[in-house]
Design an enzyme around this catalytic site. Sequence first.
Site, PDB file in Angstrom:
ATOM      1  N   ASN A  11      -7.525  -4.729  -0.659  1.00  0.00           N
ATOM      2  CA  ASN A  11      -6.543  -4.854   0.424  1.00  0.00           C
ATOM      3  C   ASN A  11      -7.192  -4.476   1.745  1.00  0.00           C
ATOM      4  O   ASN A  11      -8.227  -3.800   1.771  1.00  0.00           O
ATOM      5  CB  ASN A  11      -5.375  -3.875   0.228  1.00  0.00           C
ATOM      6  CG  ASN A  11      -4.417  -4.328  -0.859  1.00  0.00           C
ATOM      7  OD1 ASN A  11      -4.213  -5.514  -1.082  1.00  0.00           O
ATOM      8  ND2 ASN A  11      -3.823  -3.358  -1.540  1.00  0.00           N
ATOM      9  N   GLY A  39      -7.397  -0.883  -1.032  1.00  0.00           N
ATOM     10  CA  GLY A  39      -7.128  -1.461  -2.351  1.00  0.00           C
ATOM     11  C   GLY A  39      -7.806  -0.562  -3.372  1.00  0.00           C
ATOM     12  O   GLY A  39      -8.980  -0.207  -3.210  1.00  0.00           O
ATOM     13  N   LEU A 226      -4.649  16.398 -11.220  1.00  0.00           N
ATOM     14  CA  LEU A 226      -3.600  17.323 -10.776  1.00  0.00           C
ATOM     15  C   LEU A 226      -3.809  17.740  -9.322  1.00  0.00           C
ATOM     16  O   LEU A 226      -3.562  18.889  -8.957  1.00  0.00           O
ATOM     17  CB  LEU A 226      -3.591  18.552 -11.701  1.00  0.00           C
ATOM     18  CG  LEU A 226      -3.425  18.248 -13.210  1.00  0.00           C
ATOM     19  CD1 LEU A 226      -3.751  19.471 -14.055  1.00  0.00           C
ATOM     20  CD2 LEU A 226      -2.008  17.769 -13.513  1.00  0.00           C
ATOM     21  N   GLY A 227      -4.274  16.811  -8.490  1.00  0.00           N
ATOM     22  CA  GLY A 227      -4.474  17.103  -7.072  1.00  0.00           C
ATOM     23  C   GLY A 227      -5.375  18.312  -6.874  1.00  0.00           C
ATOM     24  O   GLY A 227      -6.418  18.436  -7.516  1.00  0.00           O
ATOM     25  N   ASP A 257      -9.149   7.520  -6.337  1.00  0.00           N
ATOM     26  CA  ASP A 257     -10.128   6.432  -6.434  1.00  0.00           C
ATOM     27  C   ASP A 257     -11.546   6.995  -6.498  1.00  0.00           C
ATOM     28  O   ASP A 257     -12.381   6.517  -7.267  1.00  0.00           O
ATOM     29  CB  ASP A 257      -9.986   5.483  -5.234  1.00  0.00           C
ATOM     30  CG  ASP A 257      -8.650   4.758  -5.248  1.00  0.00           C
ATOM     31  OD1 ASP A 257      -8.064   4.605  -6.334  1.00  0.00           O
ATOM     32  OD2 ASP A 257      -8.186   4.356  -4.159  1.00  0.00           O
ATOM     33  N   GLY A 292     -10.151   8.989   5.915  1.00  0.00           N
ATOM     34  CA  GLY A 292     -10.342   7.623   5.432  1.00  0.00           C
ATOM     35  C   GLY A 292     -10.467   7.579   3.925  1.00  0.00           C
ATOM     36  O   GLY A 292     -10.574   8.619   3.262  1.00  0.00           O
TER      37      GLY A 292
HETATM   38  P1  ADP Z   1      -4.313  10.604  -6.589  1.00  0.00           P
HETATM   39  O1  ADP Z   1      -5.117  10.527  -5.338  1.00  0.00           O
HETATM   40  O2  ADP Z   1      -4.512   9.405  -7.481  1.00  0.00           O
HETATM   41  O3  ADP Z   1      -2.870  10.954  -6.390  1.00  0.00           O
HETATM   42  P2  ADP Z   1      -4.921  13.384  -7.297  1.00  0.00           P
HETATM   43  O4  ADP Z   1      -4.145  13.788  -6.103  1.00  0.00           O
HETATM   44  O5  ADP Z   1      -4.547  13.966  -8.607  1.00  0.00           O
HETATM   45  O6  ADP Z   1      -4.954  11.790  -7.468  1.00  0.00           O
HETATM   46  O7  ADP Z   1      -6.458  13.722  -6.979  1.00  0.00           O
HETATM   47  C1  ADP Z   1      -7.510  13.265  -7.807  1.00  0.00           C
HETATM   48  C2  ADP Z   1      -8.580  14.328  -7.904  1.00  0.00           C
HETATM   49  O8  ADP Z   1      -9.067  14.601  -6.592  1.00  0.00           O
HETATM   50  C3  ADP Z   1      -8.100  15.672  -8.441  1.00  0.00           C
HETATM   51  O9  ADP Z   1      -8.194  15.704  -9.842  1.00  0.00           O
HETATM   52  C4  ADP Z   1      -9.074  16.655  -7.775  1.00  0.00           C
HETATM   53  O10 ADP Z   1     -10.259  16.775  -8.552  1.00  0.00           O
HETATM   54  C5  ADP Z   1      -9.395  15.960  -6.454  1.00  0.00           C
HETATM   55  N1  ADP Z   1      -8.581  16.541  -5.360  1.00  0.00           N
HETATM   56  C6  ADP Z   1      -7.412  16.071  -4.885  1.00  0.00           C
HETATM   57  N2  ADP Z   1      -6.933  16.886  -3.888  1.00  0.00           N
HETATM   58  C7  ADP Z   1      -7.850  17.870  -3.739  1.00  0.00           C
HETATM   59  C8  ADP Z   1      -7.973  19.026  -2.884  1.00  0.00           C
HETATM   60  N3  ADP Z   1      -7.029  19.330  -1.974  1.00  0.00           N
HETATM   61  N4  ADP Z   1      -9.077  19.809  -3.025  1.00  0.00           N
HETATM   62  C9  ADP Z   1     -10.036  19.527  -3.922  1.00  0.00           C
HETATM   63  N5  ADP Z   1      -9.976  18.457  -4.759  1.00  0.00           N
HETATM   64  C10 ADP Z   1      -8.910  17.643  -4.683  1.00  0.00           C
END
Ligand code: ADP
Length: 308
Positions: A11, A39, A226-227, A257, A292
């Site tokens: 995209n 994308g 898990l972010g 990604d 980005g």
């Molecule tokens: P998506 O972007 O698909 O929603 P997540 O938010 O779970 O996926 O993030 C994917 C991976 O990126 C996590 O498992 C983590 O390893 C990394 N990540 C995301 N946010 C952070 C952060 N604030 N600090 C460090 N690593 C992060």
Amino acid sequence: MARVVVIGSSNTDMTVRLPRLPEAGETVLGGAFTTTPGGKGANQAVAARRAGAEVVFVAAVGDDELGRQALALFRREGLDVSHVRVVDQTASGVALIFVGDDGENMIGVASGANARIEPEDVDRLPASLFRRGDVLLTGLEIPHRAAVAAMRRGRDAGMIVILNPAPAPAAASPDVAELLASADVVTPNRLEASALAGISPRPETDWADCARRLMAKGPRAVVITLGAEGCLTAEGDRFDRIAARRVVAVDTVGAGDAFNGALAVALAENRPLAEAAAWAAAASALAVTRPGAQSALPRREAIDYLAR
Ligand code: ADP
């Protein structure tokens, strides 16, 4: 060199930053406009390439300027684009994004050429593309039936097949069973994992239990991201909780990604799942420290350095 085949979306993200999001029917002035490549498929393909693999990107773009720009960019990144189809009389995929000063956003996507990837296109790909030991990575910004066709071909050839189930299909979608049964490794974030398992995400959700439920539907392994809390890997009876790298996050768009692209490379290098996920956590941590999506994706040396 490890080899990864990504079958997915491309995209162009067109973003307007505004003092606040408009209401329906309202016009808000005072914005700033940027165009960036995006994308999930393209982001993941670039992520895998920068993480050190040879990458074949299978995708579709429109017969328009945005499609030509995307192709030129993929070539500059060193992706093999010999199987990117240019679809006649069709627009390239576009995401229109409003971001308010408070960070809230609204996104509308016109899938364009991405929606024209058919199972028959996958069937026509040469057998030489699908090779034992390589990784096939796909997602759900392309028609589900095309993703299933790709996973089947990858499986039949003895590839490791990763499904990043994003965006999440509706829990009740009849496609869910077939999608999960066609993948070796499924990599949802919290929302996607909950949707696929048919539960509502809560702070107290037991992610190991959620992963177990997903494995019961077919994949041999599940990685729930898990972010900022890292991720959980599950493979058979083995569960590992991997912490995120502590970084100052400036833009978490595309974290998943970056994670998926790097995970694909590490699995193509035959690394065990938990070790591969820890390396992917380093890659995605680096990505969130820069603004980005594609432009923020790290190179292998940087990932290796942080992952030590
Ligand atoms: P998506 O972007 O698909 O929603 P997540 O938010 O779970 O996926 O993030 C994917 C991976 O990126 C996590 O498992 C983590 O390893 C990394 N990540 C995301 N946010 C952070 C952060 N604030 N600090 C460090 N690593 C992060």
